[in-house]
Motif scaffolding. Structure first.
Motif, PDB file in Angstrom:
ATOM      1  N   TYR A   1      37.197  42.415  24.263  1.00 62.12           N
ATOM      2  CA  TYR A   1      38.088  42.570  25.420  1.00 62.12           C
ATOM      3  C   TYR A   1      38.641  41.189  25.747  1.00 62.12           C
ATOM      4  O   TYR A   1      37.935  40.348  26.315  1.00 62.12           O
ATOM      5  CB  TYR A   1      37.289  43.128  26.595  1.00 62.12           C
ATOM      6  CG  TYR A   1      38.080  43.395  27.846  1.00 62.12           C
ATOM      7  CD1 TYR A   1      38.103  42.468  28.894  1.00 62.12           C
ATOM      8  CD2 TYR A   1      38.797  44.565  27.999  1.00 62.12           C
ATOM      9  CE1 TYR A   1      38.813  42.723  30.056  1.00 62.12           C
ATOM     10  CE2 TYR A   1      39.512  44.830  29.162  1.00 62.12           C
ATOM     11  CZ  TYR A   1      39.518  43.898  30.187  1.00 62.12           C
ATOM     12  OH  TYR A   1      40.204  44.147  31.349  1.00 62.12           O
TER      13      TYR A   1
ATOM     14  N   GLN B   1      40.834  39.104  27.729  1.00 65.42           N
ATOM     15  CA  GLN B   1      41.597  38.964  28.984  1.00 65.42           C
ATOM     16  C   GLN B   1      41.662  37.516  29.442  1.00 65.42           C
ATOM     17  O   GLN B   1      42.710  36.946  29.629  1.00 65.42           O
ATOM     18  CB  GLN B   1      40.970  39.856  30.045  1.00 65.42           C
ATOM     19  CG  GLN B   1      41.569  39.718  31.433  1.00 65.42           C
ATOM     20  CD  GLN B   1      40.950  40.681  32.405  1.00 65.42           C
ATOM     21  OE1 GLN B   1      41.202  41.906  32.363  1.00 65.42           O
ATOM     22  NE2 GLN B   1      40.110  40.173  33.286  1.00 65.42           N
ATOM     23  N   THR B   2      40.526  36.876  29.587  1.00 67.03           N
ATOM     24  CA  THR B   2      40.448  35.502  30.114  1.00 67.03           C
ATOM     25  C   THR B   2      41.140  34.504  29.184  1.00 67.03           C
ATOM     26  O   THR B   2      41.098  34.654  27.966  1.00 67.03           O
ATOM     27  CB  THR B   2      38.971  35.100  30.293  1.00 67.03           C
ATOM     28  OG1 THR B   2      38.349  36.041  31.179  1.00 67.03           O
ATOM     29  CG2 THR B   2      38.830  33.703  30.871  1.00 67.03           C
TER      30      THR B   2
ATOM     31  N   GLY C   1      40.860  32.861  34.583  1.00 67.87           N
ATOM     32  CA  GLY C   1      39.844  33.891  34.391  1.00 67.87           C
ATOM     33  C   GLY C   1      39.862  34.816  35.583  1.00 67.87           C
ATOM     34  O   GLY C   1      39.871  36.022  35.469  1.00 67.87           O
ATOM     35  N   THR C   2      39.951  34.217  36.780  1.00 65.36           N
ATOM     36  CA  THR C   2      39.965  35.022  38.002  1.00 65.36           C
ATOM     37  C   THR C   2      41.346  35.593  38.293  1.00 65.36           C
ATOM     38  O   THR C   2      41.518  36.779  38.501  1.00 65.36           O
ATOM     39  CB  THR C   2      39.507  34.168  39.191  1.00 65.36           C
ATOM     40  OG1 THR C   2      38.101  33.919  39.046  1.00 65.36           O
ATOM     41  CG2 THR C   2      39.741  34.852  40.517  1.00 65.36           C
TER      42      THR C   2
ATOM     43  N   GLY D   1      33.719  37.855  24.248  1.00 68.49           N
ATOM     44  CA  GLY D   1      32.521  37.964  23.424  1.00 68.49           C
ATOM     45  C   GLY D   1      32.877  38.503  22.047  1.00 68.49           C
ATOM     46  O   GLY D   1      33.692  39.401  21.909  1.00 68.49           O
TER      47      GLY D   1
ATOM     48  N   GLU E   1      33.915  36.373  39.040  1.00 69.35           N
ATOM     49  CA  GLU E   1      33.076  35.324  39.620  1.00 69.35           C
ATOM     50  C   GLU E   1      32.575  35.817  40.975  1.00 69.35           C
ATOM     51  O   GLU E   1      33.332  36.438  41.743  1.00 69.35           O
ATOM     52  CB  GLU E   1      33.912  34.055  39.723  1.00 69.35           C
ATOM     53  CG  GLU E   1      33.109  32.801  39.862  1.00 69.35           C
ATOM     54  CD  GLU E   1      32.613  32.643  41.283  1.00 69.35           C
ATOM     55  OE1 GLU E   1      33.333  33.052  42.197  1.00 69.35           O
ATOM     56  OE2 GLU E   1      31.507  32.110  41.470  1.00 69.35           O
TER      57      GLU E   1
HETATM   58  C1  LIG Z   1      29.057  34.372  28.884  1.00 68.79           C
HETATM   59  C2  LIG Z   1      30.478  34.742  29.233  1.00 68.79           C
HETATM   60  C3  LIG Z   1      31.057  35.835  28.619  1.00 68.79           C
HETATM   61  C4  LIG Z   1      32.378  36.177  28.909  1.00 68.79           C
HETATM   62  N1  LIG Z   1      32.956  37.227  28.228  1.00 68.79           N
HETATM   63  C5  LIG Z   1      34.261  37.511  28.472  1.00 68.79           C
HETATM   64  C6  LIG Z   1      34.903  38.568  27.748  1.00 68.79           C
HETATM   65  O1  LIG Z   1      34.284  39.234  26.923  1.00 68.79           O
HETATM   66  N2  LIG Z   1      36.213  38.808  27.990  1.00 68.79           N
HETATM   67  C7  LIG Z   1      36.932  38.082  28.909  1.00 68.79           C
HETATM   68  O2  LIG Z   1      38.121  38.342  29.078  1.00 68.79           O
HETATM   69  N3  LIG Z   1      36.346  37.083  29.628  1.00 68.79           N
HETATM   70  C8  LIG Z   1      35.044  36.780  29.423  1.00 68.79           C
HETATM   71  N4  LIG Z   1      34.435  35.778  30.134  1.00 68.79           N
HETATM   72  C9  LIG Z   1      35.227  34.991  31.089  1.00 68.79           C
HETATM   73  C10 LIG Z   1      34.881  35.334  32.529  1.00 68.79           C
HETATM   74  O3  LIG Z   1      35.359  36.609  32.837  1.00 68.79           O
HETATM   75  C11 LIG Z   1      35.490  34.282  33.461  1.00 68.79           C
HETATM   76  O4  LIG Z   1      34.848  33.066  33.211  1.00 68.79           O
HETATM   77  C12 LIG Z   1      35.292  34.710  34.906  1.00 68.79           C
HETATM   78  O5  LIG Z   1      36.164  35.761  35.210  1.00 68.79           O
HETATM   79  C13 LIG Z   1      35.522  33.558  35.895  1.00 68.79           C
HETATM   80  O6  LIG Z   1      36.823  33.045  35.771  1.00 68.79           O
HETATM   81  P1  LIG Z   1      37.015  31.465  35.542  1.00 68.79           P
HETATM   82  O7  LIG Z   1      36.122  31.053  34.465  1.00 68.79           O
HETATM   83  O8  LIG Z   1      38.475  31.213  35.440  1.00 68.79           O
HETATM   84  O9  LIG Z   1      36.458  30.813  36.896  1.00 68.79           O
HETATM   85  P2  LIG Z   1      37.349  30.322  38.116  1.00 68.79           P
HETATM   86  O10 LIG Z   1      38.060  31.458  38.733  1.00 68.79           O
HETATM   87  O11 LIG Z   1      38.131  29.131  37.711  1.00 68.79           O
HETATM   88  O12 LIG Z   1      36.165  29.913  39.120  1.00 68.79           O
HETATM   89  C14 LIG Z   1      35.844  28.565  39.401  1.00 68.79           C
HETATM   90  C15 LIG Z   1      35.559  28.445  40.886  1.00 68.79           C
HETATM   91  O13 LIG Z   1      36.765  28.738  41.600  1.00 68.79           O
HETATM   92  C16 LIG Z   1      36.493  29.614  42.682  1.00 68.79           C
HETATM   93  N5  LIG Z   1      37.642  30.477  42.965  1.00 68.79           N
HETATM   94  C17 LIG Z   1      38.507  31.001  42.067  1.00 68.79           C
HETATM   95  N6  LIG Z   1      39.423  31.782  42.689  1.00 68.79           N
HETATM   96  C18 LIG Z   1      39.110  31.742  44.017  1.00 68.79           C
HETATM   97  C19 LIG Z   1      39.668  32.347  45.183  1.00 68.79           C
HETATM   98  N7  LIG Z   1      40.726  33.166  45.115  1.00 68.79           N
HETATM   99  N8  LIG Z   1      39.049  32.106  46.377  1.00 68.79           N
HETATM  100  C20 LIG Z   1      37.962  31.317  46.442  1.00 68.79           C
HETATM  101  N9  LIG Z   1      37.399  30.700  45.376  1.00 68.79           N
HETATM  102  C21 LIG Z   1      37.970  30.917  44.184  1.00 68.79           C
HETATM  103  C22 LIG Z   1      35.332  30.465  42.159  1.00 68.79           C
HETATM  104  O14 LIG Z   1      34.597  31.028  43.266  1.00 68.79           O
HETATM  105  C23 LIG Z   1      34.505  29.446  41.385  1.00 68.79           C
HETATM  106  O15 LIG Z   1      33.596  28.808  42.273  1.00 68.79           O
HETATM  107  C24 LIG Z   1      33.114  35.414  29.857  1.00 68.79           C
HETATM  108  C25 LIG Z   1      32.517  34.318  30.489  1.00 68.79           C
HETATM  109  C26 LIG Z   1      31.202  33.972  30.185  1.00 68.79           C
HETATM  110  C27 LIG Z   1      30.571  32.796  30.875  1.00 68.79           C
END
Ligand SMILES: Cc1cc2nc3c(=O)[nH]c(=O)nc-3n(C[C@H](O)[C@H](O)[C@H](O)COP(=O)(O)OP(=O)(O)OC[C@H]3O[C@@H](n4cnc5c(N)ncnc54)[C@H](O)[C@@H]3O)c2cc1C
Ligand SMILES: CCCCC/C=C\C/C=C\C/C=C\C/C=C\C/C=C\C=C\C(=O)SCCNC(=O)CCNC(=O)[C@H](O)C(C)(C)COP(=O)(O)OP(=O)(O)OC[C@H]1O[C@@H](n2cnc3c(N)ncnc32)[C@H](O)[C@@H]1OP(=O)(O)O
Length: 556
Positions: free
Chosen positions: A31, A33-34, A39-40, A73, A318
């Protein structure tokens, strides 16, 4: 996540085409997406899918470095296909994020296809065997029919038909969040099993001269560390059953084009995923540390359990972000209640006037009565939600827009969503036991667990209850003592309560948590099998240590 997405987002023709290939392991998918940069914020994803009506194909592209898919993954070396989430463009207009099936590697020699750059993102804190990967698309063409079109469509001439709800694309994430609630229950049950079994085996210290060293499970402080977590594992077991039931019911409604509860499901699954994974994450460390030095050994199973579980607080949404999603819905419900609307079941309490029900300090209240205490959890949640909601309203009155007011109140919104989730879990635990068909002895033991969960939940958040005059300070102290008084009673059945999880040794993967309790012999055996012990004198001696020692000995 690849298969659940196909199951939820494919037309019937697409299901017939793709799903048999998945079920027979003729293709393996991920999947995707990220991205490196997002990611968020899904609406900020940069991968593009431009429709070419001349060839009836989509052209997928990673336009920037930050648009490279990152983290999915099994993307790095394993997957032959991916569901790629990309911004859909057709007839010169962008229609937002949509799912596309993209073949990544040849089914003949597994080499990446033209326009596909794919690989592993490198070593991580855990999930070592999982090749979380990156994917860079360079004008890669796929057939029009590879866009998953159950909810939205692009016709051969490029005409776009929008979905009944744009957020239906997010359905798989909701499903996995529900699974993560189950995952939290399992992880905490495993950690409790290891720590409580080991604490029954480990003897340490001499309380009085000449007395035998007691089992560390007999220390009240050890019991206070472990038994609330054991109770939490049971609480999460029951709440994941309730969550899955709600998910299944709402998903059935969605499949019948009834989207009325989609927001309630999103809010509840978001809050419970965040709450249970945060509590479990912290609980795994308490269990590890309760096992002393051996808890720090790989032999304990804790390092891998923690390293593999802790990303549950990040992936699939997250946790802070998900708590804010949950709180956003709760604020909306407060407004709906104020305008006289009927609220759905999991939030109906927000329309009750709970403030009049209890005022802290009145004497004679039965502080051991679970139904009464659950009503206090309800009052705490309602107070927190209304407080945060009022903050948002004041922000808007001060001239902020809704987004600005929500952001300004976000610290309180997270607290409100946590209180809401905590109330749902405690209530579900107590109510589930009432429905359980079990012997009176078993009911009594489970009631002890539910009691220590409810008591300790108040003790650990007593500030919330005291600040809002839900409890007086002395009542909070009484409830704290009630939790401590229960510990020796739970001690009697503690090992049986973890045996009841029935983790086989091969699954638990812990020398400390072995069913037979034969820890020391097997720790020594485990150590002897360590790679460093293949030779009495390690080859490095001859390269480094030997010359150093000999050089210094000649100086003596
Ligand atoms: C082991 C692992 C497996 C994964 N597998 C997959 C997968 O199979 N497919 C896939 O697509 N993705 C995958 N991911 C990615 C995962 O979905 C993202 O890392 C996750 O959604 C968090 O997004 P980010 O890393 O951009 O964090 P960020 O959003 O950058 O978060 C960083 C900080 O910013 C803060 N923040 C962000 N937005 C806001 C807001 N609006 N208000 C307040 N605070 C905010 C958060 O609270 C956090 O403290 C995986 C990640 C890991 C670690
Ligand atoms: C069967 C037995 C199983 C046993 C299981 C036991 C153990 C298993 C162990 C673990 C579990 C299993 C698997 C996990 C294992 C490994 C992990 C593997 C993979 C990990 C994968 C991933 O991480 S995939 C990527 C995940 N990414 C995210 O979750 C992204 C998070 N971000 C978002 O969801 C959104 O961007 C946002 C919601 C945070 C922000 O959206 P945005 O549009 O910017 O803002 P808004 O707040 O304005 O939202 C708009 C409206 O949309 C509504 N909404 C948002 N999301 C949803 C949704 N999912 N459903 C319904 N509605 C949604 C939102 O409420 C807003 O609505 P309103 O405008 O009406 O308020």
């Amino acid at each position: 996540m690849f298969i659940p997405t196909l199951e939820r987002q494919c037309t019937s023709e697409q299901r017939e085409k793709f799903l048999p290939l998945c079920y027979d392991y003729r293709i393996i998918g991920t999947y995707a997406q990220t991205e490196l940069g997002h990611g968020t914020f899904l609406r900020g994803l940069e991968t593009t899918a431009h429709y070419d009506p001349n060839t009836q194909e989509f052209i997928l592209n990673s336009p920037t470095i930050s648009s490279i898919k990152w983290w999915p993954g099994a993307l790095g070396k394993t997957s032959t296909h991916a569901v790629v989430l990309a911004q859909l463009y057709t007839l010169g207009k962008c229609h937002g994020i949509h799912p596309f099936v993209v073949q990544l590697r040849s089914l003949d020699d597994h080499k990446p296809l033209r326009g596909i750059t794919v690989g592993d993102i490198g070593p991580k804190m855990g999930f070592g065997p999982n090749d979380n990967g990156y994917l860079k698309l360079h004008k890669h063409r796929i057939p029009r029919t590879n866009m998953l079109m159950k909810y939205s469509q692009v016709s051969p001439d490029g005409t776009y038909t929008k979905p009944p709800r744009s957020t239906l694309t997010y359905g798989t994430m909701t499903f996995v969040r529900v699974l993560i609630v189950h995952g939290s229950a399992i992880a905490l049950a495993k950690a409790s099993t290891i720590a409580i079994r080991y604490s029954a085996v480990r003897r340490q210290s001499e309380l009085r001269p000449g007395e035998p060293e007691p089992q560390i499970l007999s220390y009240p402080t050890q019991q206070h560390k472990l038994f609330p977590l054991l109770a939490t594992a049971y609480a999460f077991h029951f709440v994941q059953l309730a969550m899955m039931k709600i998910y299944t019911d709402v998903n059935d409604q969605i499949n019948n084009s009834n989207f009325s509860r989609i927001q309630e499901l999103h809010a509840l699954s978001s809050g419970l995923k965040a709450f249970t994974s945060w509590v479990t994450n912290a609980g795994l460390e308490v269990c590890r540390m309760s096992c002393g030095g051996h808890g720090y050994s790989q032999a304990s199973g804790f390092p891998r359990l923690y390293a593999d579980f802790t990303p549950s607080c990040t992936y699939e949404g997250e946790n802070t972000v998900l708590m804010l999603q949950s709180a956003r819905y709760l604020v909306k419900c407060v407004r709906d209640a104020r305008s006289g609307k009927t609220l759905p079941g999991t939030v109906s309490y927000l329309s009750e006037d709970v403030s009049a029900v209890h005022s802290g300090g009145s004497s004679g209240r039965d502080l051991s009565n679970l139904d009464f205490l659950i009503s206090l959890y309800k009052q705490r949640a309602s107070n927190q939600v209304h407080f945060a909601s009022d903050k948002v309203d004041r922000g808007i009155s001060a001239g902020m827009d809704l987004v600005g007011a929500l952001n300004s109140a976000s610290v309180h919104l997270v607290s409100a969503a946590k209180a809401h989730s905590h109330y749902f879990i405690a209530k579900t635990f107590v109510e589930s036991l009432k429905l359980l068909k079990a012997s009176s002895e078993l009911q009594n033991v489970l009631h002890q667990l539910a009691s220590v969960y409810v008591f300790e939940g108040i003790a650990q958040s007593s500030g919330d209850f005291i600040e809002d005059y839900i409890l007086s300070g002395s009542e909070a102290k009484t409830i704290r003592q009630l939790a401590v008084d229960l510990l020796p009673l739970i001690r009697v059945n503690a090992v049986s309560l973890v045996d009841a999880f029935s983790f086989r040794d091969e699954v638990l993967q812990s020398v400390l948590g072995r069913y037979d309790g034969n820890v020391y012999e097997n720790l020594f055996k485990w150590a002897q099998n360590s790679p460093l012990n293949k030779t009495d004198v390690h080859p490095s001696y001859h390269k480094y240590l030997g010359p150093l020692l000999k050089r210094n000995q000649s100086k003596l």
